[in-house]
Scaffold this motif. Structure first.
Motif, mmCIF file in Angstrom:
data_model
loop_
_atom_site.group_PDB
_atom_site.id
_atom_site.type_symbol
_atom_site.label_atom_id
_atom_site.label_comp_id
_atom_site.label_asym_id
_atom_site.label_seq_id
_atom_site.Cartn_x
_atom_site.Cartn_y
_atom_site.Cartn_z
ATOM 1 N N LYS A 45 -88.553 3.955 17.244
ATOM 2 C CA LYS A 45 -89.733 3.732 16.403
ATOM 3 C C LYS A 45 -90.893 3.313 17.298
ATOM 4 C CE LYS A 45 -91.426 0.687 12.728
ATOM 5 N NZ LYS A 45 -91.077 -0.455 11.845
ATOM 6 N N ILE A 46 -92.066 3.913 17.074
ATOM 7 C CA ILE A 46 -93.233 3.675 17.922
ATOM 8 C C ILE A 46 -94.353 3.068 17.077
ATOM 9 C CG2 ILE A 46 -94.921 4.709 19.474
ATOM 10 C CD1 ILE A 46 -92.058 4.919 20.470
ATOM 11 N N ASP A 47 -94.803 1.877 17.451
ATOM 12 C CA ASP A 47 -95.918 1.232 16.747
ATOM 13 C C ASP A 47 -97.219 1.549 17.461
ATOM 14 O OD1 ASP A 47 -94.324 0.040 14.739
ATOM 15 O OD2 ASP A 47 -93.760 -1.553 16.130
ATOM 16 N N ALA A 48 -97.570 2.815 17.471
ATOM 17 C CA ALA A 48 -98.803 3.280 18.100
ATOM 18 C C ALA A 48 -99.196 4.591 17.447
ATOM 19 C CB ALA A 48 -98.601 3.469 19.607
ATOM 20 N N GLN A 49 -100.457 4.956 17.577
ATOM 21 C CA GLN A 49 -100.938 6.214 17.005
ATOM 22 C C GLN A 49 -100.749 7.390 17.954
ATOM 23 O OE1 GLN A 49 -102.069 6.624 13.754
ATOM 24 N NE2 GLN A 49 -101.210 4.554 13.681
ATOM 25 N N SER A 50 -100.668 7.081 19.255
ATOM 26 C CA SER A 50 -100.538 8.131 20.265
ATOM 27 C C SER A 50 -99.355 7.831 21.175
ATOM 28 C CB SER A 50 -101.809 8.228 21.116
ATOM 29 O OG SER A 50 -102.942 8.483 20.326
ATOM 30 N N VAL A 51 -98.810 8.886 21.766
ATOM 31 C CA VAL A 51 -97.712 8.714 22.709
ATOM 32 C C VAL A 51 -97.747 9.868 23.708
ATOM 33 C CG1 VAL A 51 -96.002 10.040 21.379
ATOM 34 C CG2 VAL A 51 -95.239 8.171 22.854
ATOM 35 N N SER A 55 -85.833 15.120 28.066
ATOM 36 C CA SER A 55 -87.045 14.803 27.301
ATOM 37 C C SER A 55 -87.311 13.306 27.361
ATOM 38 C CB SER A 55 -86.876 15.236 25.841
ATOM 39 O OG SER A 55 -86.640 16.619 25.747
ATOM 40 N N TYR A 56 -88.603 12.951 27.399
ATOM 41 C CA TYR A 56 -89.010 11.556 27.575
ATOM 42 C C TYR A 56 -90.256 11.252 26.741
ATOM 43 C CZ TYR A 56 -86.340 12.447 31.866
ATOM 44 O OH TYR A 56 -85.380 12.829 32.760
ATOM 45 N N TYR A 57 -90.485 9.947 26.526
ATOM 46 C CA TYR A 57 -91.757 9.505 25.963
ATOM 47 C C TYR A 57 -92.229 8.261 26.717
ATOM 48 C CZ TYR A 57 -89.875 5.407 23.525
ATOM 49 O OH TYR A 57 -89.306 4.199 23.238
ATOM 50 N N SER A 58 -93.529 7.993 26.626
ATOM 51 C CA SER A 58 -94.121 6.827 27.267
ATOM 52 C C SER A 58 -95.349 6.396 26.479
ATOM 53 C CB SER A 58 -94.532 7.143 28.709
ATOM 54 O OG SER A 58 -95.243 6.065 29.298
ATOM 55 N N LEU A 59 -95.621 5.106 26.475
ATOM 56 C CA LEU A 59 -96.830 4.603 25.836
ATOM 57 C C LEU A 59 -97.991 4.498 26.815
ATOM 58 C CD1 LEU A 59 -95.374 1.783 23.552
ATOM 59 C CD2 LEU A 59 -95.980 4.134 22.930
ATOM 60 N N ASP A 60 -97.684 4.450 28.114
ATOM 61 C CA ASP A 60 -98.741 4.246 29.113
ATOM 62 C C ASP A 60 -98.727 5.287 30.239
ATOM 63 O OD1 ASP A 60 -96.486 3.536 30.521
ATOM 64 O OD2 ASP A 60 -97.013 1.419 30.732
ATOM 65 N N LYS A 61 -97.844 6.289 30.139
ATOM 66 C CA LYS A 61 -97.688 7.327 31.157
ATOM 67 C C LYS A 61 -97.181 6.763 32.482
ATOM 68 C CE LYS A 61 -100.048 11.657 32.402
ATOM 69 N NZ LYS A 61 -101.367 12.341 32.512
ATOM 70 N N LYS A 62 -96.635 5.562 32.452
ATOM 71 C CA LYS A 62 -96.085 4.932 33.642
ATOM 72 C C LYS A 62 -94.596 4.657 33.480
ATOM 73 C CE LYS A 62 -100.481 2.697 34.829
ATOM 74 N NZ LYS A 62 -101.181 1.396 35.021
ATOM 75 N N GLU A 63 -94.253 3.979 32.398
ATOM 76 C CA GLU A 63 -92.845 3.691 32.121
ATOM 77 C C GLU A 63 -92.331 4.699 31.100
ATOM 78 O OE1 GLU A 63 -91.026 0.261 29.571
ATOM 79 O OE2 GLU A 63 -91.166 -0.455 31.650
ATOM 80 N N TRP A 64 -91.348 5.518 31.505
ATOM 81 C CA TRP A 64 -90.837 6.586 30.657
ATOM 82 C C TRP A 64 -89.472 6.226 30.098
ATOM 83 C CZ3 TRP A 64 -93.770 10.700 29.286
ATOM 84 C CH2 TRP A 64 -94.928 10.942 30.042
#
Length: 249
Positions: free
Chosen positions: A172-178, A191-200
């Motif tokens: 679950k992501i508490d943000a509008q963008s990812v 496949s990966y996701y990150s909130l800051d493009k640093k920690e995946w």
């Protein structure tokens, strides 16, 4: 001829047959590979530059659903009722109408596709999402999505399709963008996701069984009601892979 000689002859024959099989022969747990990466006839040519990527193929009229914004982002409009899903329950919920912008990609070489996505989440927008795609044909593909679930939560979702689709809800992501990323070294795809493009954060990892030629793509989906306009930006496609498949870096 006694039984021992017969058994030895049968064993020798089996070993010779096995030795003649090609190395890339499919197993019962893997989809059959074909050289034809499109079996539907719904792909048309286009030319849309976004980031360092030029999308040259449009599935289901995707090129008519997008606008390039002044800040370099892409606005991807999706009408209601459009999705990609191969329902394992006798196809009752199957849907292959989703518009996807795509670029043909050589799967014999490493690649990493990355994008920042901001889907349009609304009160009635069940399963609204922005997606990254690996696509071969209607029954062989994977999507990585930032999606709205049944409870109104926004979460990372992945769907892997081999004839029929699985459907996996992740964090679950508490943000509008990812930020989302799909990377392959030709043998492994992850496949990966990150909130800051640093920690995946890894979402899923499996063997890259796709054929030599594939499509990589982006999309915006609205399986239910109301439409979904997603903002997609910072799109990059590099011909290398992540150094650490567990960490995504």
């Amino acid at each position: 001829m006694n039984k021992t000689i017969i058994c030895q002859a049968l064993l020798t024959g089996c070993l010779m047959l096995a030795a003649c099989q090609p190395k890339n022969a499919t197993t019962p747990n893997e989809p059959e590979q074909t050289g034809n990466i499109n079996t539907t006839g719904k792909i048309t040519d286009c030319h849309i530059n976004l980031g360092n990527v030029t999308f040259t193929q449009a599935l289901n009229g995707a090129d008519t659903c997008v606008n390039l914004l002044a800040d370099g982002a892409l606005e991807f409009r999706c009408a209601e009722g459009l999705d990609y899903f191969c329902d394992p329950n006798e196809g009752k919920l199957s849907n292959n109408t989703l518009p996807v912008l795509m670029i043909p990609t050589d799967n014999t070489k490493p690649f990493t596709l990355t994008a920042k996505v901001t889907p349009e989440f609304t009160a009635e927008g069940l399963y609204n999402a922005a997606d990254l795609f690996v696509y071969v044909n209607d029954t062989l593909w994977q999507k990585l999505a930032f999606e709205q679930d049944e409870y109104g939560n926004h979460r990372i979702v992945s769907v892997r399709t081999q004839g029929t689709s699985d459907d996996n809800n992740h964090d679950k992501i508490d943000a509008q963008s990812v930020y989302m990323k799909i990377s392959s070294d030709t043998q492994t795809i992850a496949s990966y996701y990150s909130l800051d493009k640093k920690e995946w954060h890894m979402v899923r990892l499996y063997r890259n069984y796709y054929p030599d030629q594939i499509y990589l793509g982006i999309s915006s989906q609205c399986p239910q009601r109301g439409g979904c306009t997603s903002r997609i930006e910072e799109v990059t496609l590099s011909h290398d892979n992540v150094g650490d498949f567990r960490m995504g870096e």
